[in-house]
Design a protein around this motif. Sequence first.
Motif, PDB file in Angstrom:
ATOM      1  N   TRP A 241      -4.247  -5.148   3.683  1.00 14.64           N
ATOM      2  CA  TRP A 241      -4.435  -3.991   3.741  1.00 14.64           C
ATOM      3  C   TRP A 241      -3.191  -2.946   3.257  1.00 14.64           C
ATOM      4  O   TRP A 241      -2.805  -2.021   2.920  1.00 14.64           O
ATOM      5  CB  TRP A 241      -4.061  -3.295   5.725  1.00 14.64           C
ATOM      6  N   ARG A 242      -2.118  -3.600   3.460  1.00 16.22           N
ATOM      7  CA  ARG A 242      -1.113  -3.095   2.393  1.00 16.22           C
ATOM      8  C   ARG A 242      -1.069  -2.643   1.215  1.00 16.22           C
ATOM      9  O   ARG A 242      -0.152  -1.869   0.114  1.00 16.22           O
ATOM     10  CB  ARG A 242      -0.172  -4.598   1.996  1.00 16.22           C
TER      11      ARG A 242
ATOM     12  N   GLU B  83      -4.732  -1.613   0.436  1.00 12.29           N
ATOM     13  CA  GLU B  83      -5.152  -0.267   0.520  1.00 12.29           C
ATOM     14  C   GLU B  83      -4.612   0.989   1.650  1.00 12.29           C
ATOM     15  O   GLU B  83      -4.996   1.685   0.823  1.00 12.29           O
ATOM     16  CB  GLU B  83      -6.200  -0.523   1.167  1.00 12.29           C
ATOM     17  N   MET B  84      -3.527   0.919   2.036  1.00 14.87           N
ATOM     18  CA  MET B  84      -2.551   1.916   1.899  1.00 14.87           C
ATOM     19  C   MET B  84      -1.857   2.316   0.903  1.00 14.87           C
ATOM     20  O   MET B  84      -2.189   3.379   0.432  1.00 14.87           O
ATOM     21  CB  MET B  84      -1.282   0.901   3.424  1.00 14.87           C
ATOM     22  N   LYS B  85      -1.592   1.721  -0.123  1.00 16.46           N
ATOM     23  CA  LYS B  85      -0.946   2.046  -1.085  1.00 16.46           C
ATOM     24  C   LYS B  85      -1.768   3.007  -2.066  1.00 16.46           C
ATOM     25  O   LYS B  85      -1.534   4.116  -2.671  1.00 16.46           O
ATOM     26  CB  LYS B  85      -0.417   1.224  -1.605  1.00 16.46           C
TER      27      LYS B  85
ATOM     28  N   GLY C 222      -8.385   4.894   3.943  1.00 15.27           N
ATOM     29  CA  GLY C 222      -8.118   3.833   5.719  1.00 15.27           C
ATOM     30  C   GLY C 222      -8.234   2.087   4.687  1.00 15.27           C
ATOM     31  O   GLY C 222      -9.412   2.182   4.492  1.00 15.27           O
TER      32      GLY C 222
END
Lengths: 304, 307
Positions: free
Chosen positions: B297-298, B300-302, B307
Amino acid sequence: MLRFIRQRSLSSLISLIGLLVLVFFLSRLTGDPAALFLPVEASAELKQQFRELHGLNDPIMVQFGRYVGNVLTGDLGESLRKARPALDVVLEAFTWTLWLAVITMTLVAVAAIVVGALAAFRSGGFFDRFASTVSLVGASVPDFWVAIVAIVVFSVHLAWLPTSGTGSLAHWILPVAVLFVRPFGIIVQVVRGSMIGALSSAYVKTARAKGVKAGPIIFVHALRNAMLPVITVMGDQAASLLNGAVIVETIFGFPGVGKLMIDSILQRDFNVVLAAILVTALAIFLMNLLIDLAYALLDPRIRH
Amino acid sequence: MSLSSTENAILPEPHPAARFLRMLWADKFALVSALFLIMVLILAIIGPHWLDDVAVKQNLRGRNLAPFDWSRDWFYWLGADALGRPLLARIIVAAQNTLMVAAGAVLLSSIAGTFLGLVAGFSSPRLGQVIMRLADVIMSFPSLLIAVIVLYLLGSSVLNLILVLAITRIPVYLRTARAEVLEIRERMFVQAARVMGASSRRILFRHILPVVLPTLVTLATLDFAYVMLAESALSFLGIGIQPPEITWGLMISQGRQYLTNAWWLSFWPGLAIILTTLSLNLLSNWLRIALDPVQRWRLEMKGGRHG
């Protein structure tokens, strides 16, 4: 604890025997030692005589038994180049390398732990990014390249330091500095990663809430728990310091075991090569044993 | 490592390739590294066909030609070596041997090491112990020294170099794979597979291997850099690749005697090694996150948009 030591020693003993077998058969892999040691034009009788003299006509298992016997009594043959017992030659060189390794590793350990811990404390900050970049580059550079660039800069152009040899303290600076780079880069990364984990744990938050200062938090609370993976990597690095030593010693003309091994290989002084393999391997075994013990001392879970 | 999916079940699953590209875009360092590595790879493949004639053509009037002479052909821009051969062309040609040795060694050692590790972790404790002790024997000796001795005994060729480097790196994969298997085989899905009557082989290769694989891929990327450095060191010592074949390490060693008056001979191939290993290290850092479902997620969030 005692049981752990006994078990661990036993399993390294098995590995040691494995190594002995490997070394012996490696030495026979060269083909006929008679062809190796005698000049090309040696007569058949001379070769036969040589084989007889060194017991090379016996069955291979007999030869192996004799070899093990000799190793156990500390007799590793003569150095052809120096006409002295090979073991003496190797031990002499090994002392130099040991000093080189101990000095470098001590510096690396202190520097890497301090830098890595501080970087982890303000993770994402300026110092962290700086330390991460430096360590990444440090872990990526070929040591022999650093060595020759250092010689050009510091010995040839600036004429601050000697290019090679031993004698004064200044002779140690370049070899130690070059050996320092790679392990430093790798260990900083491990310390940083491990410390970030430790610093986000509950006991550190508790300590912070109780008003403990940053210094004790980093170096007392977090570091002790972050040390386990660091010790493993340090052990590996200490062993592979010998890799670097081969190169650094060759380039800087440092009379250690790495240079001795390369020289002996190039000059076909096979007894010395075998003795050097055995001595270094033994040293690394002892070190691995000590690391496992340190591990067990630090982490009670492993003892069980 | 947890296996539970962090995906939002309602959103449609993006295509895996698109997803990875987006994660790569989120980490600019990794992106640049990946592009650089692709460039090196292409040059390594086409380099020898394209530039071999240029790279071996001697030009004694251009001995140790200084770099940055823009008036000449582009392959002289980094200068020329002691025989007047253009350095840039030689670096491009040498990329093939350098990468081939490293790739061969990494491929061999990772396959052999993973297989042995899986077996050591999954089979009887006794067989596992035997395999681990073997690994100890290899690990207990500095890889460079083993390589030096074996290459001396067997003679050095590309194949021997690959074999030696592969053997010395097997324990890295073996230990990692075994440690992971020991942990994974106690998990519920393995128990379930066994209860349903799956054979050991099927459990090992269809259920456990996919879970272990990401870690090993990351490790292999990192190891590629290590093996490249080792090969360079061996060639530098004169025990690796022999002339007229060239690798970057050999080029550094050939330039060593001209260090004082022509630093560029050793400097550029050294830089090529550094940039490649640096890229591999950066890419491996990215892979470790991208292949880990818990940390993914780190990136994918960036990446924004999705999301």
